[in-house]
Design an enzyme around this catalytic site. Structure first.
Site, mmCIF file in Angstrom:
data_model
loop_
_atom_site.group_PDB
_atom_site.id
_atom_site.type_symbol
_atom_site.label_atom_id
_atom_site.label_comp_id
_atom_site.label_asym_id
_atom_site.label_seq_id
_atom_site.Cartn_x
_atom_site.Cartn_y
_atom_site.Cartn_z
ATOM 1 N N CYS A 174 -4.413 2.939 6.445
ATOM 2 C CA CYS A 174 -4.821 3.996 7.356
ATOM 3 C C CYS A 174 -4.321 5.346 6.821
ATOM 4 C CB CYS A 174 -4.298 3.846 8.777
ATOM 5 S SG CYS A 174 -4.915 2.381 9.623
ATOM 6 N N ARG A 184 -6.575 4.513 1.313
ATOM 7 C CA ARG A 184 -5.650 3.838 2.222
ATOM 8 C C ARG A 184 -6.365 2.922 3.212
ATOM 9 N NH1 ARG A 184 -0.660 6.447 2.257
ATOM 10 N NH2 ARG A 184 -0.150 5.507 4.241
ATOM 11 N N TRP A 187 -7.718 1.148 8.242
ATOM 12 C CA TRP A 187 -7.664 -0.219 7.695
ATOM 13 C C TRP A 187 -7.264 -1.080 8.879
ATOM 14 C CZ3 TRP A 187 -4.270 -4.298 7.079
ATOM 15 C CH2 TRP A 187 -4.628 -5.266 6.140
ATOM 16 N N ASN A 243 -1.032 5.596 12.274
ATOM 17 C CA ASN A 243 -0.927 4.674 11.139
ATOM 18 C C ASN A 243 0.334 3.855 11.381
ATOM 19 O OD1 ASN A 243 0.256 5.199 7.756
ATOM 20 N ND2 ASN A 243 -0.744 3.437 8.612
ATOM 21 N N GLY A 244 0.208 2.523 11.366
ATOM 22 C CA GLY A 244 1.377 1.679 11.615
ATOM 23 C C GLY A 244 1.019 0.586 12.594
ATOM 24 N N GLU A 248 -1.305 -11.092 -13.411
ATOM 25 C CA GLU A 248 -1.841 -9.759 -13.127
ATOM 26 C C GLU A 248 -3.337 -9.696 -13.500
ATOM 27 O OE1 GLU A 248 -1.140 -7.350 -11.410
ATOM 28 O OE2 GLU A 248 -2.267 -5.670 -12.210
ATOM 29 N N LYS A 280 -6.347 -8.829 -10.869
ATOM 30 C CA LYS A 280 -7.303 -7.722 -11.065
ATOM 31 C C LYS A 280 -8.729 -8.221 -10.837
ATOM 32 C CE LYS A 280 -5.444 -4.930 -10.801
ATOM 33 N NZ LYS A 280 -4.106 -4.887 -10.526
ATOM 34 N N GLU A 307 -9.388 -9.024 -7.085
ATOM 35 C CA GLU A 307 -9.402 -7.833 -6.232
ATOM 36 C C GLU A 307 -10.736 -7.107 -6.251
ATOM 37 O OE1 GLU A 307 -5.171 -5.569 -6.050
ATOM 38 O OE2 GLU A 307 -5.980 -5.808 -8.052
ATOM 39 N N HIS A 333 -0.418 -29.973 -15.486
ATOM 40 C CA HIS A 333 0.019 -30.656 -14.264
ATOM 41 C C HIS A 333 -0.923 -30.372 -13.097
ATOM 42 C CE1 HIS A 333 3.617 -31.844 -16.336
ATOM 43 N NE2 HIS A 333 3.784 -30.591 -16.729
ATOM 44 N N LYS A 357 -4.756 0.584 -0.624
ATOM 45 C CA LYS A 357 -3.816 0.890 -1.710
ATOM 46 C C LYS A 357 -2.375 0.864 -1.231
ATOM 47 C CE LYS A 357 -3.160 2.855 -5.871
ATOM 48 N NZ LYS A 357 -3.184 1.627 -6.638
#
Ligand code: G6P
Length: 614
Positions: A2, A27, A75, A101-102, A487, A491, A494, A510, A609
């Site tokens: 947000c 955001r 968000w 925001n929160g 990573e 990527k 995402e 395994h 983000k």
């Protein structure tokens, strides 16, 4: 998570707010909204589902006249993305509008109590509870908006950055924060507020970062005033921003992500600047020499982080253990905070966070401090919460990262961790001067080697076409290449929404080996390091099961070249620095696959983000 923006001043309020929302869209982009306080004493709230551009279309034929305004890009946490759940939220009498925001953790309790007092709610959000509570207190106590906000916030459990406007006071915005970021920009007869400084950097470089439980009174023609929840005047610390507008633009690239991938030669130079000195003989990272006794006495280092920063943290473990011989544990901040951790004053807790605002990482820091550990932060965003909460720390200095998928921040974090490990090793005497100089000189060469890696761009773009329609990917690596595999897989997930799993290459037998067939490509990170011979075996095991292989190898490799379907060659570097050169081709591969699939790489679905909720 947000984004909030607010403006009061002589400029075009609507234009400043919309532009600010675009800057904060990284955001969250589930919905957006704006509240404009009109000179004639009306409060107009406009909202739209989806991106900020939808809000702009919606506003085209609306009354946009305003003296002040607040805006929000969301968000979703409480309640699905919808017009109704979008911010700003009105108070029942329509006098107040609020953006938030929160997360208000006790919102159900508050909502039940307010319902009993006759309040009606129109959305499923926790935010609406807050604005109704403020109005309820204001009416009941017949007090000012400032006093009502302070009283309401005393009753709230959770995290908030809020801004409130009032119909009858078109020249004032009240804002407050706790555990969610809020910064106020001070211009010439105008003031801004935002979740970070990007919405106002072109108007002013002077800003004030609000501290937890501070309330700001932002009034046209008056100097900024800060008070605590107890109404005690708080000190105003003005900071000068080191941010330029060009850093916030795409600079000719189609996407921020591609720009940020290509910026890595420069960002790594900035990251190294002034830190490797005397021809590589000495490595200086802030906070190490100033806290010598802590680093000398450390019995253990625990690194906490989330997402991509967690992958950098895992590399930090390999680097610190190798160079400093201190045991290192790496924890997801979200798990650490609820794991009843065992810590004392001989422990160092390191927190890694690009944004410096991730709620779980912040909470982990607070626990570590309470338990007596020395807390060291590694962040990118100057002035963000994590650097302010930690005992000491350093910045990665890679400039603003806008693409939601982290790229240049990852390589910056890994570079800082390499230098940090070398600096601690120098202090503790766990590396010889010769070894330090060797790594110091190698670090200085990295930016030019990255330039060479980036020349793989066209080759990777072509390669991506072959793999765009795979449904699953396996990413394999060993040692320093294992976090790179994690990573690389992240990527791809995402931004292209392809399922990808990162795995230690030897562990593959395994379980994941059962998945390998012609349909399941493997990306194998196999630079020429001390595990090279071992990973050659893993490459063969995949090939023996008809798996298609893309291998990242060191220039001149012949063995894997003969087995893999495709190879991408990176320059030779010492093992500790290999993650920087091997991760960049993986960033490009995921970028092009996502582009081929027509995905919005800068704003992937459901992601944000900066994750300021737990
Ligand atoms: C989000 C972002 C990731 C980031 C993670 C941790 O999930 O999309 O790119 O790695 O948060 O963020 P931080 O700012 O703490 O590094």
């Amino acid at each position: 998570m947000c984004g909030i923006v607010g403006y009061i001043g002589g400029g075009n309020v609507y234009d400043v707010l919309i532009k600010g929302l675009h800057r904060l869209e990284y955001r969250g982009y589930d919905s957006a909204g704006i509240a404009l306080v009109n000179p004639s004493g009306t409060l107009n709230v406009y909202k739209a589902m989806g991106k900020v551009s939808n809000l702009e279309n919606f506003c085209k034929d609306k009354n946009l006249d305003a003296l002040a305004g607040i805006a929000h890009t969301r968000w979703a946490t409480h309640g699905e993305p919808s017009d109704c759940n979008a911010h700003p939220h009105y108070s029942e009498d329509g006098n107040l509008a609020l953006v938030h925001n929160g997360t208000i953790e006790n919102y159900k309790l508050l909502k039940d109590a307010l319902t009993q007092h006759g309040c009606r709610f129109h959305s499923e959000t926790d935010t609406e509870v807050l604005v109704q509570l403020i109005e309820y207190i204001k009416v009941k106590n017949n007090c000012s908006l400032l006093d009502a906000v302070r009283e309401a916030l005393k009753q709230v459990v959770g995290a908030y950055a809020i801004a409130v406007v009032e119909k009858d006071h078109p020249n004032r915005i009240i804002a407050a924060r706790k555990s969610s970021p809020l910064v106020i920009g001070i211009g010439d007869d105008e003031m801004f507020l935002a979740s970070d400084a990007t919405p106002f950097v072109e108007y002013t470089k002077e800003c004030v970062y609000l501290k937890d439980e501070e309330v700001a009174i932002i009034e046209r023609g008056e100097p900024l005033k800060l008070v605590t929840l107890e109404n005690k005047e708080a000190k105003i610390d003005v900071t000068t921003l080191e941010l330029s507008i060009s850093q916030l633009e795409k600079g000719g690239y189609p996407h921020f992500m591609l720009k940020e991938i290509f910026e890595q030669t420069t960002t790594l130079k900035d990251c190294i600047r002034g830190r490797v000195v005397n021809g590589g003989k000495r490595i200086i990272i802030s906070g190490v020499d100033d806290n010598k006794e802590k680093f000398l006495a450390a019995k253990r280092i625990v690194i906490v982080a989330c997402g991509t920063s967690w992958h950098a943290a895992l590399l930090g473990k390999y680097l610190i253990q190798d160079m400093c011989r201190i045991p290192v544990e790496v924890e997801y901040a979200s798990e650490f905070r609820y794991s009843n951790p065992v810590l004392d004053d001989k422990d160092i807790v390191m927190a890694i966070s690009q944004s410096g605002e991730t709620a779980d990482t912040l909470a982990a820091i607070k626990i570590a401090k309470r338990m007596g550990a020395f807390v060291y932060g590694i962040s990118n965003v100057v002035g963000s919460s994590i650097p302010r909460e930690t005992d000491s720390g350093t910045y990665i200095h890679v400039g603003p990262e806008i693409g939601v998928a982290s790229t240049k921040a990852f390589t910056g974090q890994v570079m800082v961790l390499t230098m940090l490990a070398a600096a601690i090793a120098q202090l503790r005497g766990t590396m010889t001067q010769e070894q330090i100089t060797e790594i110091g000189k190698a670090i200085q060469k990295v930016p030019s080697l990255v330039e060479k890696v980036l020349r793989l761009n066209e080759k990777i773009e072509r390669l991506s076409l072959i793999y765009t329609y795979a449904h699953n990917f396996l990413y394999l690596g060993r040692g320093y290449s294992y976090p790179v595999a994690l990573e690389g897989a992240l990527k791809l997930k995402e931004i292209s929404y392809i399922h990808a799993e990162g795995y230690p290459a030897a562990e593959m037998k395994h379980g994941p080996i059962a998945l390998i067939d012609e349909e399941m490509p493997s990306v194998i990170i196999a630079p020429n390091d001390h595990l090279y011979e071992k990973i050659v075996n893993n490459v063969q095991q995949v090939k023996a099961r008809s798996g298609s292989i893309i291998a990242i190898v060191t220039e001149g490799d012949t063995t894997i070249r003969n087995i893999a379907d495709h190879v991408l060659e990176v320059p030779e570097v010492p093992e500790a620095l290999s993650p920087i050169v091997t991760s960049i081709p993986l960033q490009l591969l995921s970028y092009y696959i996502a582009i081929n699939k027509g995905k919005n790489v800068d704003m992937p679905r459901n992601l944000a983000k900066s994750v300021t909720v737990e």
